[in-house]
Design a protein around this motif. Structure first.
Motif, mmCIF file in Angstrom:
data_model
loop_
_atom_site.group_PDB
_atom_site.id
_atom_site.type_symbol
_atom_site.label_atom_id
_atom_site.label_comp_id
_atom_site.label_asym_id
_atom_site.label_seq_id
_atom_site.Cartn_x
_atom_site.Cartn_y
_atom_site.Cartn_z
ATOM 1 N N ASP A 15 -63.304 3.175 1.567
ATOM 2 C CA ASP A 15 -62.850 4.257 2.429
ATOM 3 C C ASP A 15 -63.352 4.059 3.850
ATOM 4 O O ASP A 15 -64.338 3.355 4.076
ATOM 5 C CB ASP A 15 -63.350 5.602 1.889
ATOM 6 N N HIS A 16 -62.670 4.719 4.788
ATOM 7 C CA HIS A 16 -63.023 4.627 6.197
ATOM 8 C C HIS A 16 -62.938 6.033 6.779
ATOM 9 O O HIS A 16 -61.894 6.676 6.691
ATOM 10 C CB HIS A 16 -62.040 3.711 6.908
ATOM 11 N N VAL A 17 -64.040 6.500 7.335
ATOM 12 C CA VAL A 17 -64.075 7.812 7.966
ATOM 13 C C VAL A 17 -64.109 7.616 9.478
ATOM 14 O O VAL A 17 -65.004 6.955 10.004
ATOM 15 C CB VAL A 17 -65.313 8.626 7.526
ATOM 16 N N LEU A 18 -63.116 8.159 10.152
ATOM 17 C CA LEU A 18 -63.031 8.077 11.609
ATOM 18 C C LEU A 18 -63.381 9.445 12.179
ATOM 19 O O LEU A 18 -62.796 10.452 11.786
ATOM 20 C CB LEU A 18 -61.618 7.705 12.046
ATOM 21 N N VAL A 19 -64.335 9.476 13.095
ATOM 22 C CA VAL A 19 -64.763 10.723 13.720
ATOM 23 C C VAL A 19 -64.509 10.623 15.211
ATOM 24 O O VAL A 19 -65.035 9.734 15.878
ATOM 25 C CB VAL A 19 -66.261 11.004 13.463
ATOM 26 N N CYS A 20 -63.707 11.536 15.731
ATOM 27 C CA CYS A 20 -63.420 11.529 17.160
ATOM 28 C C CYS A 20 -64.634 12.025 17.935
ATOM 29 O O CYS A 20 -65.181 13.086 17.643
ATOM 30 C CB CYS A 20 -62.214 12.404 17.474
ATOM 31 N N THR A 21 -65.023 11.243 18.916
ATOM 32 C CA THR A 21 -66.087 11.645 19.839
ATOM 33 C C THR A 21 -65.576 11.485 21.272
ATOM 34 O O THR A 21 -66.360 11.304 22.198
ATOM 35 C CB THR A 21 -67.360 10.808 19.623
ATOM 36 N N ASN A 22 -64.277 11.574 21.422
ATOM 37 C CA ASN A 22 -63.637 11.372 22.715
ATOM 38 C C ASN A 22 -64.061 12.429 23.732
ATOM 39 O O ASN A 22 -64.170 13.602 23.417
ATOM 40 C CB ASN A 22 -62.117 11.412 22.542
ATOM 41 N N TRP A 54 -72.215 2.330 4.680
ATOM 42 C CA TRP A 54 -72.064 0.900 4.913
ATOM 43 C C TRP A 54 -72.184 0.059 3.653
ATOM 44 O O TRP A 54 -72.364 -1.143 3.719
ATOM 45 C CB TRP A 54 -73.018 0.384 5.989
ATOM 46 N N SER A 55 -72.086 0.685 2.484
ATOM 47 C CA SER A 55 -71.970 -0.108 1.270
ATOM 48 C C SER A 55 -70.614 0.121 0.621
ATOM 49 O O SER A 55 -70.083 -0.769 -0.022
ATOM 50 C CB SER A 55 -73.096 0.213 0.285
ATOM 51 N N HIS A 56 -70.051 1.314 0.805
ATOM 52 C CA HIS A 56 -68.715 1.613 0.291
ATOM 53 C C HIS A 56 -67.821 2.293 1.323
ATOM 54 O O HIS A 56 -66.615 2.329 1.154
ATOM 55 C CB HIS A 56 -68.794 2.508 -0.942
ATOM 56 N N VAL A 57 -68.428 2.848 2.350
ATOM 57 C CA VAL A 57 -67.669 3.620 3.329
ATOM 58 C C VAL A 57 -67.989 3.121 4.737
ATOM 59 O O VAL A 57 -69.152 3.065 5.125
ATOM 60 C CB VAL A 57 -68.024 5.126 3.256
ATOM 61 N N TYR A 58 -66.953 2.772 5.469
ATOM 62 C CA TYR A 58 -67.108 2.498 6.886
ATOM 63 C C TYR A 58 -67.007 3.833 7.628
ATOM 64 O O TYR A 58 -66.185 4.678 7.290
ATOM 65 C CB TYR A 58 -65.982 1.595 7.412
#
Length: 117
Positions: A15-22, A54-58
């Motif tokens: 999985d990949h979690v993207l968090v906006c910090t714009n 950082w082992s299963h989730v970016y």
């Protein structure tokens, strides 16, 4: 260009979690001013507490996800095709628990990936 999909999967990332910090210098809302960096830290902390950061989730900070609000940050979780806005640091445990399970035991379960809805 190099396709590294198999390598990523072999190492257990699901999985990949993207968090906006714009941040932006304008009259419009931006996630940086709506707790984006604190939400990012809360996501990392929740995942670290369960031993999956950082082992299963970016996890990545990102620029605008197009869900701008003064009430909280935007998060996208892929490949689940899940999008959230107005996320505050105190919302992160419930959000990630709902997505990944109490102990992050639902990682790799694709959830709702139907983009046609």
């Amino acid at each position: 260009m190099e396709d590294r999909t198999d390598e990523v999967r072999e190492h257990g990332f699901t999985d990949h979690v993207l968090v906006c910090t714009n941040s932006r210098d304008s009259e419009y809302a931006a996630c940086a001013e709506a707790h984006g960096p604190a939400v990012y830290d809360a996501v990392k902390s929740w995942l670290r507490d369960r031993g999956v950061f950082w082992s299963h989730v970016y996890v990545a900070e990102t620029s605008c996800l197009g869900l701008c609000s003064a009430d909280g940050a935007a998060i996208a979780i892929h490949p689940r095709n899940r999008w959230y806005s107005d996320v505050r640091p105190e919302d992160v445990p419930e959000l990630l628990r709902d997505e990944f399970g109490e102990e992050a035991d639902a990682l790799g379960q694709r959830g709702d990936v139907d983009a046609s809805n």
